[in-house]
Design an enzyme around this catalytic site. Sequence first.
Site, PDB file in Angstrom:
ATOM      1  N   LYS A  73       0.850  -1.197   0.000  1.00 35.56           N
ATOM      2  CA  LYS A  73       0.000   0.000   0.000  1.00 35.56           C
ATOM      3  C   LYS A  73       0.886   1.247   0.000  1.00 35.56           C
ATOM      4  O   LYS A  73       1.913   1.276   0.680  1.00 35.56           O
ATOM      5  CB  LYS A  73      -0.901  -0.030   1.235  1.00 35.56           C
ATOM      6  CG  LYS A  73      -1.960   1.064   1.271  1.00 35.56           C
ATOM      7  CD  LYS A  73      -2.876   0.896   2.488  1.00 35.56           C
ATOM      8  CE  LYS A  73      -3.970   1.947   2.539  1.00 35.56           C
ATOM      9  NZ  LYS A  73      -4.876   1.775   3.697  1.00 35.56           N
ATOM     10  N   SER A 148      -9.842   1.571   2.794  1.00 35.34           N
ATOM     11  CA  SER A 148      -9.008   2.388   1.934  1.00 35.34           C
ATOM     12  C   SER A 148      -7.921   1.611   1.191  1.00 35.34           C
ATOM     13  O   SER A 148      -7.338   2.127   0.244  1.00 35.34           O
ATOM     14  CB  SER A 148      -8.332   3.482   2.767  1.00 35.34           C
ATOM     15  OG  SER A 148      -7.446   2.908   3.705  1.00 35.34           O
ATOM     16  N   SER A 172     -10.027  -0.854   6.907  1.00 36.50           N
ATOM     17  CA  SER A 172      -9.474  -0.690   5.561  1.00 36.50           C
ATOM     18  C   SER A 172      -8.831  -1.919   4.938  1.00 36.50           C
ATOM     19  O   SER A 172      -8.480  -1.888   3.762  1.00 36.50           O
ATOM     20  CB  SER A 172      -8.447   0.437   5.560  1.00 36.50           C
ATOM     21  OG  SER A 172      -9.112   1.647   5.422  1.00 36.50           O
TER      22      SER A 172
HETATM   23  N1  GLN Z   1     -13.236   3.827   6.339  1.00 34.62           N
HETATM   24  C1  GLN Z   1     -12.579   4.202   7.558  1.00 34.62           C
HETATM   25  C2  GLN Z   1     -12.165   5.652   7.502  1.00 34.62           C
HETATM   26  O1  GLN Z   1     -12.354   6.251   6.481  1.00 34.62           O
HETATM   27  C3  GLN Z   1     -11.422   3.312   7.821  1.00 34.62           C
HETATM   28  C4  GLN Z   1     -10.220   3.693   7.062  1.00 34.62           C
HETATM   29  C5  GLN Z   1      -9.046   2.872   7.447  1.00 34.62           C
HETATM   30  O2  GLN Z   1      -9.171   1.825   8.082  1.00 34.62           O
HETATM   31  N2  GLN Z   1      -7.879   3.364   7.106  1.00 34.62           N
HETATM   32  O3  GLN Z   1     -11.676   6.170   8.450  1.00 34.62           O
END
Ligand code: GLN
Length: 472
Positions: A73, A148, A172
């Site tokens: 990532k 994400s 995410s």
């Molecule tokens: N969807 C969640 C957020 O936007 C989790 C994102 C993540 O785990 N990095 O904060």
Amino acid sequence: MQISDIQKAVRQQKASISRRVEEALKKIEQNSHLNAFTQVFADQARERAQQLEEQLSAGKNPGPLTGVIMAIKDNINIAGRRTTCASKILENFVSPFDATVIQRLREAGAIFIGKTNMDEFAMGSSSENSYFGSVKNPLNPDYVAGGSSGGSAVAVAIGACDAALGSETGGSIRQPASFTGLVGIKPTYGRVSRYGLVAYASSLDQIGVFARTVQDTAAILQIIAGHDEKDSTSAEVEVVDYATTINRDFKELKIGLPKQYFADGLDAEIREGILKITNELAKQGANVEEFDLPLTRYAIATYYIIATAEASSNLARYDGVRYGFRAPEVDDLQEMYASTRSKGFGKEVKRRILLGTYVLSAGYYDAYYKKAMQVRRLIKEELNNAFKKYDVIVTPTTPTTAFKLGEKISDPLTMYLMDIYTVTANLAGICAINLPAGKHSNGLPFGLQVMAPAFREERLFQLGATIERMQS
Ligand code: GLN
């Protein structure tokens, strides 16, 4: 090929590492429309494959992941490569160092094929908030891949790598794994070093793994887990040998099903699919029981207060002076800061900086941030009490299957609700995994989530392997 098969094949020189790299590069090219990668390291991966082959021919053992191809990532630092976080503000930032996880994977013989696309600074649930454009779902490119860490999920799903690293703050890894039919683990807070991971919300962030099987996921976690003196929040807790514990019998386990995770808002077919699996586990001797987790209703609100508060502080460092992009044509320092941040950050990142600054401001700190910290503590206690009765907790990973690109992007609240089943594990600092649980009649996959107490990842793998065997 499973990672254990790759090991045997390359050691016996039955499989060429270079050929596997070529195949991976071909998959990346064939699927470029899915926008999973921000950078591809074709030449470097080829060179590395050759080096590894030479070492093998010389009778050396380059490590337990020799020839395993990985995607990373783009918020995890690799020395000499760009770390963009899918943001304009870091578009041209080249990292001078390796994250600890990268160093460990490199020493184990892994090959890095590229960096993957994501929501900007890991803020989102769909990988649509990227400066480089949206990631698309390989099963249907009109749909999102989840986020994400969407690019990492897609990279594994299309066979561009054997496994990928993602990061988790509130779901995410588990959520995109669920949307693309993969295994994805969020390890316990402190299990994996965060040194070299770009911070979003430091008390929630954790690096984790995507792979096609539970075994492969365990094999990668084995390498990256463990204490690191460069990260003061990494725990000095021994890492058990997952490969030997994974096949241990797990039939008499006590499984808790929290009612609140099966209530209104959950897709009926997903509910049915998850319960079919837990019924089967019960038939095989598991003790399955429903119970209450009443504080679940506060999880999303609590999460989005704490995550945005920490984000507003962490992102203060992108000021045009120290890293990356600096806005041109400004008259003074103040304007340089303002212009750099206005132009460098995307809409969702700005929304979160504003929200976070608000909940931390003098007049609202007690009402929001402090209250959220107190509720977080209660949520953690509620879960720890549940683990006195149950070995693991089983839930759906997401309330629906993947949604259409563009469907939720203009409505942040419905987007935030996608994390309803996943954020609790991050708030409580425990470990959790997504396992593929079936296919919906709409043709898209959905996942089952298993949560276990802190530092009991082996339970996730044991139950995961059992469920995998049941389905094959
Ligand atoms: N969807 C969640 C957020 O936007 C989790 C994102 C993540 O785990 N990095 O904060």
